[in-house]
Design an enzyme around this catalytic site. Structure first.
Site, PDB file in Angstrom:
ATOM      1  N   TYR A  54       0.827  -1.220   0.000  1.00 57.36           N
ATOM      2  CA  TYR A  54       0.000   0.000   0.000  1.00 57.36           C
ATOM      3  C   TYR A  54       0.856   1.262   0.000  1.00 57.36           C
ATOM      4  CZ  TYR A  54      -4.177  -2.792   0.279  1.00 57.36           C
ATOM      5  OH  TYR A  54      -5.178  -3.677  -0.037  1.00 57.36           O
ATOM      6  N   GLN A  92     -15.586   1.987  -5.623  1.00 62.66           N
ATOM      7  CA  GLN A  92     -14.843   0.873  -5.028  1.00 62.66           C
ATOM      8  C   GLN A  92     -13.360   1.251  -4.931  1.00 62.66           C
ATOM      9  OE1 GLN A  92     -16.325  -3.171  -6.784  1.00 62.66           O
ATOM     10  NE2 GLN A  92     -16.739  -1.601  -8.316  1.00 62.66           N
ATOM     11  N   HIS A 110     -14.787   0.883  -0.265  1.00 65.36           N
ATOM     12  CA  HIS A 110     -13.660   0.001   0.081  1.00 65.36           C
ATOM     13  C   HIS A 110     -12.548   0.755   0.799  1.00 65.36           C
ATOM     14  CE1 HIS A 110     -14.891  -3.095  -3.231  1.00 65.36           C
ATOM     15  NE2 HIS A 110     -15.638  -3.160  -2.158  1.00 65.36           N
ATOM     16  N   CYS A 121      -7.150   1.668  18.948  1.00 64.67           N
ATOM     17  CA  CYS A 121      -8.178   2.619  19.440  1.00 64.67           C
ATOM     18  C   CYS A 121      -9.187   3.010  18.356  1.00 64.67           C
ATOM     19  CB  CYS A 121      -7.490   3.883  19.981  1.00 64.67           C
ATOM     20  SG  CYS A 121      -6.741   4.904  18.685  1.00 64.67           S
ATOM     21  N   THR A 178     -16.105  -1.108 -13.945  1.00 61.69           N
ATOM     22  CA  THR A 178     -16.002  -2.177 -12.941  1.00 61.69           C
ATOM     23  C   THR A 178     -16.392  -3.503 -13.579  1.00 61.69           C
ATOM     24  OG1 THR A 178     -16.720  -2.955 -10.761  1.00 61.69           O
ATOM     25  CG2 THR A 178     -18.340  -1.694 -12.040  1.00 61.69           C
ATOM     26  N   ASN A 203     -18.211   0.721 -20.015  1.00 61.08           N
ATOM     27  CA  ASN A 203     -17.017  -0.122 -19.826  1.00 61.08           C
ATOM     28  C   ASN A 203     -16.360  -0.332 -21.185  1.00 61.08           C
ATOM     29  OD1 ASN A 203     -15.297  -2.486 -19.212  1.00 61.08           O
ATOM     30  ND2 ASN A 203     -16.449  -2.535 -17.295  1.00 61.08           N
ATOM     31  N   ALA A 221     -13.118   5.244 -20.606  1.00 58.48           N
ATOM     32  CA  ALA A 221     -13.883   6.108 -19.698  1.00 58.48           C
ATOM     33  C   ALA A 221     -13.721   7.593 -20.028  1.00 58.48           C
ATOM     34  CB  ALA A 221     -13.439   5.845 -18.264  1.00 58.48           C
TER      35      ALA A 221
HETATM   36  C1  BV8 Z   1     -17.614  -9.015   2.115  1.00 60.66           C
HETATM   37  C2  BV8 Z   1      -9.014  -3.812  -1.405  1.00 60.66           C
HETATM   38  C3  BV8 Z   1     -18.902  -9.884   3.877  1.00 60.66           C
HETATM   39  C4  BV8 Z   1      -8.814  -2.416  -1.628  1.00 60.66           C
HETATM   40  C5  BV8 Z   1     -10.678  -5.065  -2.547  1.00 60.66           C
HETATM   41  C6  BV8 Z   1     -18.413 -15.912  -3.507  1.00 60.66           C
HETATM   42  C7  BV8 Z   1     -19.531 -15.286  -4.023  1.00 60.66           C
HETATM   43  C8  BV8 Z   1     -19.849 -13.974  -3.681  1.00 60.66           C
HETATM   44  C9  BV8 Z   1     -19.031 -13.262  -2.812  1.00 60.66           C
HETATM   45  C10 BV8 Z   1     -17.916 -13.872  -2.321  1.00 60.66           C
HETATM   46  C11 BV8 Z   1     -17.605 -15.205  -2.647  1.00 60.66           C
HETATM   47  N1  BV8 Z   1     -16.459 -15.533  -2.005  1.00 60.66           N
HETATM   48  C12 BV8 Z   1     -16.040 -14.453  -1.279  1.00 60.66           C
HETATM   49  C13 BV8 Z   1     -16.925 -13.446  -1.463  1.00 60.66           C
HETATM   50  C14 BV8 Z   1     -16.888 -12.120  -0.885  1.00 60.66           C
HETATM   51  C15 BV8 Z   1     -15.836 -11.249  -1.575  1.00 60.66           C
HETATM   52  C16 BV8 Z   1     -15.958 -11.327  -3.078  1.00 60.66           C
HETATM   53  O1  BV8 Z   1     -16.830 -10.731  -3.657  1.00 60.66           O
HETATM   54  N2  BV8 Z   1     -15.024 -12.073  -3.703  1.00 60.66           N
HETATM   55  C17 BV8 Z   1     -15.076 -12.192  -5.155  1.00 60.66           C
HETATM   56  C18 BV8 Z   1     -13.673 -12.145  -5.716  1.00 60.66           C
HETATM   57  C19 BV8 Z   1     -15.811 -13.477  -5.497  1.00 60.66           C
HETATM   58  N3  BV8 Z   1     -16.139  -9.907  -1.148  1.00 60.66           N
HETATM   59  C20 BV8 Z   1     -15.652  -9.457   0.016  1.00 60.66           C
HETATM   60  O2  BV8 Z   1     -14.899 -10.099   0.723  1.00 60.66           O
HETATM   61  C21 BV8 Z   1     -16.145  -8.094   0.451  1.00 60.66           C
HETATM   62  N4  BV8 Z   1     -16.618  -8.193   1.802  1.00 60.66           N
HETATM   63  O3  BV8 Z   1     -18.207  -9.708   1.328  1.00 60.66           O
HETATM   64  O4  BV8 Z   1     -17.879  -9.005   3.440  1.00 60.66           O
HETATM   65  C22 BV8 Z   1     -19.134  -9.642   5.288  1.00 60.66           C
HETATM   66  C23 BV8 Z   1     -20.409  -9.827   5.772  1.00 60.66           C
HETATM   67  C24 BV8 Z   1     -20.651  -9.606   7.094  1.00 60.66           C
HETATM   68  C25 BV8 Z   1     -19.619  -9.210   7.925  1.00 60.66           C
HETATM   69  C26 BV8 Z   1     -18.333  -9.042   7.429  1.00 60.66           C
HETATM   70  C27 BV8 Z   1     -18.083  -9.255   6.108  1.00 60.66           C
HETATM   71  C28 BV8 Z   1     -15.017  -7.049   0.440  1.00 60.66           C
HETATM   72  C29 BV8 Z   1     -14.669  -6.731  -0.975  1.00 60.66           C
HETATM   73  C30 BV8 Z   1     -13.589  -5.631  -1.010  1.00 60.66           C
HETATM   74  C31 BV8 Z   1     -12.254  -6.271  -1.155  1.00 60.66           C
HETATM   75  N5  BV8 Z   1     -11.245  -5.252  -1.396  1.00 60.66           N
HETATM   76  N6  BV8 Z   1      -9.566  -4.391  -2.645  1.00 60.66           N
HETATM   77  C32 BV8 Z   1      -7.672  -2.266  -2.596  1.00 60.66           C
HETATM   78  O5  BV8 Z   1      -6.569  -2.814  -2.326  1.00 60.66           O
HETATM   79  O6  BV8 Z   1      -7.894  -1.598  -3.597  1.00 60.66           O
HETATM   80  S1  BV8 Z   1     -11.306  -5.748  -3.980  1.00 60.66           S
HETATM   81  C33 BV8 Z   1     -10.834  -4.940  -5.398  1.00 60.66           C
HETATM   82  O7  BV8 Z   1     -11.825  -5.304  -6.367  1.00 60.66           O
HETATM   83  C34 BV8 Z   1     -10.876  -3.427  -5.363  1.00 60.66           C
HETATM   84  O8  BV8 Z   1     -11.505  -2.895  -4.221  1.00 60.66           O
HETATM   85  C35 BV8 Z   1     -11.716  -3.097  -6.583  1.00 60.66           C
HETATM   86  O9  BV8 Z   1     -12.300  -1.887  -6.465  1.00 60.66           O
HETATM   87  C36 BV8 Z   1     -12.670  -4.214  -6.569  1.00 60.66           C
HETATM   88  C37 BV8 Z   1     -13.483  -4.385  -7.825  1.00 60.66           C
HETATM   89  O10 BV8 Z   1     -12.592  -4.457  -8.927  1.00 60.66           O
HETATM   90  P1  BV8 Z   1     -12.880  -3.457 -10.147  1.00 60.66           P
HETATM   91  O11 BV8 Z   1     -12.817  -2.063  -9.640  1.00 60.66           O
HETATM   92  O12 BV8 Z   1     -14.132  -3.855 -10.831  1.00 60.66           O
HETATM   93  O13 BV8 Z   1     -11.608  -3.684 -11.052  1.00 60.66           O
HETATM   94  P2  BV8 Z   1     -11.358  -4.852 -12.133  1.00 60.66           P
HETATM   95  O14 BV8 Z   1      -9.917  -4.822 -12.499  1.00 60.66           O
HETATM   96  O15 BV8 Z   1     -11.972  -6.120 -11.645  1.00 60.66           O
HETATM   97  O16 BV8 Z   1     -12.217  -4.375 -13.416  1.00 60.66           O
HETATM   98  C38 BV8 Z   1     -11.831  -3.204 -14.116  1.00 60.66           C
HETATM   99  C39 BV8 Z   1     -12.920  -2.956 -15.150  1.00 60.66           C
HETATM  100  O17 BV8 Z   1     -12.633  -1.716 -15.805  1.00 60.66           O
HETATM  101  C40 BV8 Z   1     -12.968  -4.019 -16.235  1.00 60.66           C
HETATM  102  O18 BV8 Z   1     -14.334  -4.344 -16.501  1.00 60.66           O
HETATM  103  C41 BV8 Z   1     -12.347  -3.325 -17.459  1.00 60.66           C
HETATM  104  O19 BV8 Z   1     -12.950  -3.759 -18.674  1.00 60.66           O
HETATM  105  C42 BV8 Z   1     -12.691  -1.893 -17.207  1.00 60.66           C
HETATM  106  N7  BV8 Z   1     -11.730  -0.927 -17.763  1.00 60.66           N
HETATM  107  C43 BV8 Z   1     -10.371  -1.025 -17.783  1.00 60.66           C
HETATM  108  N8  BV8 Z   1      -9.854   0.088 -18.351  1.00 60.66           N
HETATM  109  C44 BV8 Z   1     -10.897   0.898 -18.663  1.00 60.66           C
HETATM  110  C45 BV8 Z   1     -12.102   0.251 -18.294  1.00 60.66           C
HETATM  111  N9  BV8 Z   1     -13.315   0.794 -18.503  1.00 60.66           N
HETATM  112  C46 BV8 Z   1     -13.352   2.015 -19.087  1.00 60.66           C
HETATM  113  N10 BV8 Z   1     -12.251   2.698 -19.463  1.00 60.66           N
HETATM  114  C47 BV8 Z   1     -11.020   2.177 -19.272  1.00 60.66           C
HETATM  115  N11 BV8 Z   1      -9.931   2.876 -19.675  1.00 60.66           N
END
Ligand code: BV8
Length: 234
Positions: A54, A92, A110, A121, A178, A203, A221
């Site tokens: 980070y 996000q 997030h 604390c 996203t 997207n 975007a």
């Molecule tokens: C929770 C940390 C519950 C911050 C991140 C099975 C089924 C369903 C859910 C789950 C499961 N197993 C586990 C889970 C839960 C899990 C989850 O969803 N896992 C997934 C992988 C299956 N989720 C969690 O754990 C969440 N918490 O569920 O808690 C709970 C309930 C009660 C009590 C306590 C807890 C927490 C999720 C957050 C995790 N943190 N990162 C950091 O370091 O940044 S995740 C990470 O993914 C980032 O936060 C990011 O924001 C997020 C989503 O990714 P995207 O932003 O969509 O990025 P990605 O690369 O995937 O996509 C980019 C897109 O942009 C693409 O579509 C691309 O085409 C497009 N693009 C690219 N360039 C461009 C563009 N578009 C336009 N223009 C461009 N130029």
């Protein structure tokens, strides 16, 4: 006129500002192990590696600027509210590019890269430089408890009640840059659809949740978002 607008952004909106996406072929999770660097367990066992991950992203953010898509959403917010509408931008992303572009009705579900939280604390500090394991908390003065104020896998995203309230009363839901992979954010379009909102996806590509959306605006975007906003603001 549609009254209540909810926008969800992901890393794709910051890609053209030079910040990495997560699941593209050269994405962050292709280079780094999210199970070590973005989980509480990983932080418990390897805090130095997590801080290094980070700290590097925080340093990279200093060199990034908001792009035309970020500025267009800030302009849309002002125009939408001026017309008496309700507006919420949920990101996000943990970068501060929406903030620096002028967005105000903004939730970082997030967390934020430029904030750190004390595990002893609970105090949340601004963090623009390196966090280390032995940095003392400004509030309780204890060391060893500071972590990025970021939501890791398995942790509850922030402000979920407020977000669900807005989603359940929205007329228009727009997802920008996203992949629709990570829950609960990936489930927002389903909720909006169920309450009868029009759903638009902006997207580069199709995503896992594309079938839910009524309209797809393909493109970078920095082109597609200003073009959409220009149509709305007229
Ligand atoms: C929770 C940390 C519950 C911050 C991140 C099975 C089924 C369903 C859910 C789950 C499961 N197993 C586990 C889970 C839960 C899990 C989850 O969803 N896992 C997934 C992988 C299956 N989720 C969690 O754990 C969440 N918490 O569920 O808690 C709970 C309930 C009660 C009590 C306590 C807890 C927490 C999720 C957050 C995790 N943190 N990162 C950091 O370091 O940044 S995740 C990470 O993914 C980032 O936060 C990011 O924001 C997020 C989503 O990714 P995207 O932003 O969509 O990025 P990605 O690369 O995937 O996509 C980019 C897109 O942009 C693409 O579509 C691309 O085409 C497009 N693009 C690219 N360039 C461009 C563009 N578009 C336009 N223009 C461009 N130029």
């Amino acid at each position: 006129m549609t009254q209540s607008l909810v926008i969800l952004t992901g890393s794709g909106i910051s890609a053209e500002s030079g910040l990495g996406t997560f699941r593209d072929t050269d994405g962050i999770w292709a280079k780094f192990d999210w199970q070590v660097l973005a989980t509480p367990e990983g932080f418990r066992t390897q805090p130095e590696n997590v801080h290094e991950f980070y700290n590097a992203r925080r340093a990279g953010l200093k060199k990034a600027e908001p792009n035309a898509a970020h500025f267009a959403l800030a302009e849309l917010e002002k125009a939408w509210i001026a017309r008496g509408g309700d507006f919420l931008l949920v990101t996000q992303n943990i970068d501060n590019l929406h903030d620096r572009a002028g967005s105000e009705r903004l939730i970082h579900m997030h967390g934020e890269l430029n904030k750190m939280r004390c595990e002893h604390c609970g105090y949340i500090h601004e963090a623009f430089d390196e966090i280390t394991v032995d940095l003392p908390c400004l509030n309780c003065r204890q060391a060893g408890g500071l972590r990025p104020h970021v939501v890791w896998f398995g942790e509850m995203p922030l402000e979920m009640e407020l977000i669900y309230n807005q989603l359940e009363s929205c007329d228009l839901f727009v997802a920008i840059g996203t992949s629709g992979t990570v829950y609960p954010a990936a489930g927002f379009s389903q909720i909006a659809k169920q309450v009868g909102a029009r759903c638009i996806e902006i997207n580069l590509d199709d995503t896992e949740t594309s079938p839910i959306f009524d309209e797809h605006r393909k493109g970078m975007a920095t082109q597609a978002v200003p073009a959409w906003v220009a149509e709305i603001v007229g």
